[in-house]
Write a protein that holds these residues in place. Structure first.
Motif, PDB file in Angstrom:
ATOM      1  N   ARG A   1       0.831  -1.214   0.000  1.00 43.10           N
ATOM      2  CA  ARG A   1       0.000   0.000   0.000  1.00 43.10           C
ATOM      3  C   ARG A   1       0.862   1.260   0.000  1.00 43.10           C
ATOM      4  NH1 ARG A   1      -2.542  -3.120   4.220  1.00 43.10           N
ATOM      5  NH2 ARG A   1      -4.297  -4.285   3.338  1.00 43.10           N
ATOM      6  N   ALA A   2       1.954   1.216   0.731  1.00 44.87           N
ATOM      7  CA  ALA A   2       2.858   2.366   0.749  1.00 44.87           C
ATOM      8  C   ALA A   2       3.485   2.585  -0.629  1.00 44.87           C
ATOM      9  CB  ALA A   2       3.947   2.166   1.797  1.00 44.87           C
TER      10      ALA A   2
ATOM     11  N   GLU B   1       1.181   6.507  -7.163  1.00 44.81           N
ATOM     12  CA  GLU B   1       0.163   7.506  -7.470  1.00 44.81           C
ATOM     13  C   GLU B   1       0.781   8.893  -7.621  1.00 44.81           C
ATOM     14  OE1 GLU B   1      -4.163   6.290  -5.774  1.00 44.81           O
ATOM     15  OE2 GLU B   1      -2.703   6.921  -4.259  1.00 44.81           O
ATOM     16  N   LYS B   2       1.739   9.205  -6.778  1.00 46.56           N
ATOM     17  CA  LYS B   2       2.400  10.505  -6.861  1.00 46.56           C
ATOM     18  C   LYS B   2       3.208  10.639  -8.149  1.00 46.56           C
ATOM     19  CE  LYS B   2       2.730  11.116  -1.841  1.00 46.56           C
ATOM     20  NZ  LYS B   2       3.641  11.212  -0.662  1.00 46.56           N
TER      21      LYS B   2
ATOM     22  N   HIS C   1       2.105   1.721  -3.424  1.00 47.27           N
ATOM     23  CA  HIS C   1       1.005   2.221  -4.254  1.00 47.27           C
ATOM     24  C   HIS C   1       0.883   3.735  -4.127  1.00 47.27           C
ATOM     25  CE1 HIS C   1      -2.976   2.646  -6.017  1.00 47.27           C
ATOM     26  NE2 HIS C   1      -3.417   3.179  -4.893  1.00 47.27           N
ATOM     27  N   THR C   2       1.045   4.257  -2.935  1.00 44.96           N
ATOM     28  CA  THR C   2       0.957   5.706  -2.719  1.00 44.96           C
ATOM     29  C   THR C   2       2.065   6.434  -3.479  1.00 44.96           C
ATOM     30  OG1 THR C   2      -0.050   5.392  -0.535  1.00 44.96           O
ATOM     31  CG2 THR C   2       1.002   7.521  -0.970  1.00 44.96           C
TER      32      THR C   2
END
Length: 348
Positions: A269-270, A276-277, A272-273
């Motif tokens: 999940r980290a 996204e950026k 994935h963040t």
């Protein structure tokens, strides 16, 4: 079987295609290679597989990676690929790099598995017949076989090249030490080891533990398989849900649910963040990350459909990483032993 209308290749397929030299050879490979491991076997997926092969070639992918037991059932991916070669790619054979392998189980009994000369030579003969080819461009020993002398395995590879059944040879999942041995034995036969195929992803960094340095020193190319960590580095598991149509829910024996540990999913999940950026999907960033070192020649992907293939190929739109991004990724791109199912094989 009724076929769709005749295929005409995209005339602009090389306009934006990206290639990288394979070690110290004359061969350049596309930065992304399409593998036919799980979604190209059997009659029920033929047209979907055919559409993906067409789309990949139209976008400049010239390297297709197979093995004798890809399917299911075993052999069917090569059979289906052979059909596409005849119907769509016959005029483009010399634009393609076609790879196959043998080493894992293929037929019953002691001669249908391993690294013996009998198995490797017989398996390639069968592969060529299934695909309707006179030769493959690259033939791999699919894994080290510690019960067979490496000298015999290398001798088989040399014989295959001399017989014109393969232009180049490679190895897969070999340790740095055994890679050096294979390289030196092939050199004595007057044959260069072209390429190594290891598992490599943000959650499996075994390649960085000496193997990539060895390949760079020897001038051997590297094609990284499973860059998405068996689908873990996609959006499928961000919510920790394995009940959807995923490899974890489908009974895929190559996917262990031990991969879905809470701490591992937190790292996913980290990551994935961060993706996204960067304006990328997690899968796109994961593929781009495997290519950040020029010693990695190509990243080997699979796909279930054309849309998924396009998403992966679009990772090439943003391959650059800042130092800050790499530092952030390194906090969460932690080597996870459960990811590399081949580690017990290549650790010797």
């Amino acid at each position: 079987m009724a076929f769709p209308q005749s295929y005409v290749a995209n005339p602009d397929r090389y306009s934006n295609a990206q290639f990288r030299r394979c070690g110290k050879s004359g061969i350049q490979l596309p930065l992304i290679t399409l593998g036919l491991w799980q979604n190209f076997g059997g009659d029920d997926v033929y047209e979907t597989g055919r559409a993906m092969l067409r789309r990949a070639f139209d976008r400049g992918v010239t390297h297709f990676d197979l093995a004798n037991n890809y399917g299911p059932p075993y052999g069917s991916a090569e059979e289906n690929f052979g059909k596409v070669l005849r119907t769509d790619f016959a005029a483009h054979r010399d634009e393609l790099i076609i790879s196959s392998k043998a080493g894992w189980d293929m037929w019953p009994g002691p001669y249908g598995i391993g690294g013996s000369k009998k198995y490797l030579v017989a398996s390639l003969d069968q592969s060529l017949k299934r695909m309707g080819l006179e030769y493959v461009d690259i033939f791999y020993t699919h894994r080290p076989d510690f019960d067979t002398p490496i000298e015999e395995t290398v001798s088989a590879l040399a014989q295959i090249v001399r017989q014109g059944k393969a232009l180049y040879v490679g190895i897969s999942s070999y340790s740095p030490e055994r890679t050096k041995i294979a390289y030196e034995l092939l050199a004595k036969e007057g044959i260069r080891l072209l390429i190594h195929q290891p598992s490599y992803s943000m959650l499996n960094r075994f390649l960085e533990q000496g193997l990539l340095d060895t390949l760079g020193e020897l001038g051997v190319g590297c094609i990284a398989f499973s860059p998405l960590a068996q689908g873990l580095l996609t959006n499928k598991y961000l919510k920790g849900d394995a009940t959807q149509n995923t490899r974890a829910s489908g009974g895929d024996s190559s996917f262990s649910k031990d991969l879905l540990k809470p701490e591992t999913l937190d790292r996913v999940r980290a990551l994935h963040t961060i993706a996204e950026k960067r304006g990328q999907s997690l899968a796109q960033m994961a593929i781009a990350w495997t290519l950040r070192d020029s010693r990695v020649t190509s990243s080997l992907i699979g796909a279930r459909n054309v849309a998924q293939l396009d998403d992966s190929l679009n990772s090439l739109n943003n391959l650059a990483f800042t130092e800050e991004e790499l530092k952030q990724i390194d906090q969460f791109a932690v080597d996870t032993p459960e990811i590399d199912l081949w580690r017990p094989v290549n650790s010797r």
